[in-house]
Design a protein around this motif. Structure first.
Motif, PDB file in Angstrom:
ATOM      1  N   LEU A   9       3.501   5.849   3.499  1.00  0.00           N
ATOM      2  CA  LEU A   9       2.697   7.067   3.611  1.00  0.00           C
ATOM      3  C   LEU A   9       3.681   8.227   3.509  1.00  0.00           C
ATOM      4  CD1 LEU A   9       0.448   5.966   6.606  1.00  0.00           C
ATOM      5  CD2 LEU A   9      -0.170   5.965   4.182  1.00  0.00           C
ATOM      6  N   ILE A  10       3.762   8.818   2.350  1.00  0.00           N
ATOM      7  CA  ILE A  10       4.814   9.785   2.044  1.00  0.00           C
ATOM      8  C   ILE A  10       4.240  11.198   1.979  1.00  0.00           C
ATOM      9  CG2 ILE A  10       6.603  10.430   0.372  1.00  0.00           C
ATOM     10  CD1 ILE A  10       6.454   7.447  -0.587  1.00  0.00           C
ATOM     11  N   GLU A  11       4.756  12.056   2.839  1.00  0.00           N
ATOM     12  CA  GLU A  11       4.360  13.466   2.873  1.00  0.00           C
ATOM     13  C   GLU A  11       2.838  13.602   2.938  1.00  0.00           C
ATOM     14  OE1 GLU A  11       5.648  17.583   0.587  1.00  0.00           O
ATOM     15  OE2 GLU A  11       6.837  15.763   0.273  1.00  0.00           O
ATOM     16  N   ILE A  28       0.852  -1.188   0.000  1.00  0.00           N
ATOM     17  CA  ILE A  28       0.000   0.000   0.000  1.00  0.00           C
ATOM     18  C   ILE A  28       0.887   1.238   0.000  1.00  0.00           C
ATOM     19  CG2 ILE A  28      -1.696   1.331   1.321  1.00  0.00           C
ATOM     20  CD1 ILE A  28      -2.653  -1.392   2.469  1.00  0.00           C
ATOM     21  N   GLU A  29       0.611   2.163  -0.905  1.00  0.00           N
ATOM     22  CA  GLU A  29       1.388   3.406  -0.956  1.00  0.00           C
ATOM     23  C   GLU A  29       0.451   4.587  -1.167  1.00  0.00           C
ATOM     24  OE1 GLU A  29       4.609   5.567  -3.860  1.00  0.00           O
ATOM     25  OE2 GLU A  29       5.010   3.485  -3.268  1.00  0.00           O
ATOM     26  N   ARG A  76       7.836  -3.751   6.126  1.00  0.00           N
ATOM     27  CA  ARG A  76       8.540  -2.540   5.670  1.00  0.00           C
ATOM     28  C   ARG A  76       7.572  -1.362   5.772  1.00  0.00           C
ATOM     29  NH1 ARG A  76      10.445   0.259   0.754  1.00  0.00           N
ATOM     30  NH2 ARG A  76      12.719   0.460   0.896  1.00  0.00           N
ATOM     31  N   LEU A  77       7.941  -0.370   6.602  1.00  0.00           N
ATOM     32  CA  LEU A  77       7.065   0.778   6.851  1.00  0.00           C
ATOM     33  C   LEU A  77       7.821   2.066   6.512  1.00  0.00           C
ATOM     34  CD1 LEU A  77       4.364   1.823   7.972  1.00  0.00           C
ATOM     35  CD2 LEU A  77       5.362   1.714  10.262  1.00  0.00           C
ATOM     36  N   CYS A  78       7.306   2.814   5.553  1.00  0.00           N
ATOM     37  CA  CYS A  78       7.954   4.043   5.080  1.00  0.00           C
ATOM     38  C   CYS A  78       7.068   5.244   5.403  1.00  0.00           C
ATOM     39  CB  CYS A  78       8.199   3.971   3.572  1.00  0.00           C
ATOM     40  SG  CYS A  78       9.175   2.561   3.043  1.00  0.00           S
ATOM     41  N   ASN A 107       6.619  -8.174  13.212  1.00  0.00           N
ATOM     42  CA  ASN A 107       7.210  -8.538  11.922  1.00  0.00           C
ATOM     43  C   ASN A 107       7.985  -7.408  11.255  1.00  0.00           C
ATOM     44  OD1 ASN A 107       6.125 -11.307  11.683  1.00  0.00           O
ATOM     45  ND2 ASN A 107       4.154 -10.239  11.703  1.00  0.00           N
ATOM     46  N   LEU A 108       7.981  -6.229  11.854  1.00  0.00           N
ATOM     47  CA  LEU A 108       8.597  -5.067  11.223  1.00  0.00           C
ATOM     48  C   LEU A 108      10.123  -5.200  11.194  1.00  0.00           C
ATOM     49  CD1 LEU A 108       8.003  -2.304   9.952  1.00  0.00           C
ATOM     50  CD2 LEU A 108       8.259  -1.292  12.224  1.00  0.00           C
ATOM     51  N   VAL A 109      10.687  -5.112   9.990  1.00  0.00           N
ATOM     52  CA  VAL A 109      12.131  -5.264   9.787  1.00  0.00           C
ATOM     53  C   VAL A 109      12.766  -3.952   9.343  1.00  0.00           C
ATOM     54  CG1 VAL A 109      13.899  -6.465   8.435  1.00  0.00           C
ATOM     55  CG2 VAL A 109      11.893  -7.717   9.245  1.00  0.00           C
ATOM     56  N   GLU A 110      12.039  -3.165   8.542  1.00  0.00           N
ATOM     57  CA  GLU A 110      12.568  -1.909   8.015  1.00  0.00           C
ATOM     58  C   GLU A 110      11.620  -0.761   8.352  1.00  0.00           C
ATOM     59  OE1 GLU A 110      14.791  -2.413   3.973  1.00  0.00           O
ATOM     60  OE2 GLU A 110      12.984  -3.652   3.870  1.00  0.00           O
ATOM     61  N   LEU A 111      12.187   0.325   8.901  1.00  0.00           N
ATOM     62  CA  LEU A 111      11.381   1.495   9.273  1.00  0.00           C
ATOM     63  C   LEU A 111      12.092   2.761   8.794  1.00  0.00           C
ATOM     64  CD1 LEU A 111       9.014   2.808  10.760  1.00  0.00           C
ATOM     65  CD2 LEU A 111      10.330   2.620  12.881  1.00  0.00           C
ATOM     66  N   PHE A 112      11.396   3.534   7.972  1.00  0.00           N
ATOM     67  CA  PHE A 112      11.951   4.755   7.386  1.00  0.00           C
ATOM     68  C   PHE A 112      11.182   5.960   7.918  1.00  0.00           C
ATOM     69  CE2 PHE A 112      12.759   1.242   4.585  1.00  0.00           C
ATOM     70  CZ  PHE A 112      14.051   1.447   4.129  1.00  0.00           C
ATOM     71  N   LEU A 113      11.880   6.812   8.679  1.00  0.00           N
ATOM     72  CA  LEU A 113      11.245   7.957   9.324  1.00  0.00           C
ATOM     73  C   LEU A 113      12.008   9.253   9.066  1.00  0.00           C
ATOM     74  CD1 LEU A 113      10.372   6.258  12.727  1.00  0.00           C
ATOM     75  CD2 LEU A 113       8.719   7.187  11.104  1.00  0.00           C
TER      76      LEU A 113
END
Length: 265
Positions: free
Chosen positions: A41-43, A15-16, A60-62, A79-85
């Motif tokens: 969820l970007i900007e 989902i993006e 993967r959560l961005c 299960n979260l492996v990658e987090l981009f904040l």
């Protein structure tokens, strides 16, 4: 949303959403996305992460370029492996331990002044902290991050090479940066002999400040450090000799004075 639409959302793995004002996420909508593996969820003006634990399957959560000021998760994201904040307003990492399997964490361009909670992420591999407010003492938080392979601290007010001591203890660390082309360098990178000292003490590094460490450079640094150590030993030896000579001279003078005092009696 119709029944078919709800089933369609439940079946989506990726989902993006970008450039839409959301601020706070609807709980019902999150539960519909509970099977998603990757969510971006970007900007979107997002202000809170507290309900994102409902994305139980996400790996993967961005969430870059939002208005998030704290992690604040209310439940476990197992299960979260990658987090981009990156590009948020985060000052502390309270709640990050709710994602115990995190391996990759991007926190570039926030307001971080406390990363103590990172010590609870025992599986962390990559930590990107450029352009924050972290100081020398904060590096001690990482002293037991034995699985950490990549660390970028560029743009933080790290000033002393002695602050890097805890990093010498990290056996897996192969990529370290305090200066890269995308941000202002940390002050420590301007300390004379900085590169030589770090490479001498962190023998496991393969990349430093974005530059590959060649064996020839490492060997030259070892030779230089050995030479400086031998020179220091020689200076210490000479100082000891001079001290001993002066001390012996003082003893001779004292004996003469004692002898003259006795003869005058």
């Amino acid at each position: 949303m119709g029944e078919e639409g709800e089933e369609g959302m439940r079946g989506r793995r990726r989902i993006e959403i970008a450039f839409r004002m959301i601020r706070r996420l609807d709980v019902a909508a999150l539960e519909l996305c509970s099977n998603a593996k990757e969510v971006s969820l970007i900007e979107c003006g997002l202000e809170s992460m507290e309900e994102l634990w409902r994305l139980a399957a996400v790996e993967r959560l961005c969430l870059p370029s939002n208005r998030i000021s704290e992690i604040g998760l209310k439940g476990r994201m197992a299960n979260l492996v990658e987090l981009f904040l990156q590009n948020n307003q985060i000052a502390k990492l309270d709640g990050i331990s709710c994602a115990p399997k995190l391996r990759r964490l991007w926190l570039t361009s926030n307001m971080l002044h406390d990363i103590s909670q990172v010590a609870r992420l025992h599986d962390l591999r990559e930590l990107w902290l450029q352009d924050n407010r972290l100081v020398d003492e904060d590096l001690w938080t990482l002293k037991d991050s034995n699985n950490l392979t990549c660390l970028d601290m560029t743009g933080n007010p790290i000033r002393s090479t002695t602050a890097l001591v805890p990093l010498t203890r990290l056996p897996a660390l192969v990529d370290l940066s305090f200066a890269d082309p995308h941000f202002l360098p940390s002050p420590v990178s301007s300390v004379p002999g900085y590169r030589q000292e770090v490479l001498f003490n962190c023998e496991q590094l393969a990349f430093f400040d974005g530059v590959e460490v060649e064996e020839e450079e490492r060997r030259a640094i070892r030779d230089e450090m050995l030479h400086e150590s031998l020179m220091l030993d020689e200076r210490v030896r000479r100082l000891n000799c001079e001290y001993e000579e002066k001390y012996e001279g003082i003893e001779v003078q004292q004996e003469k004075v004692t002898s003259l005092t006795r003869s005058s009696r």
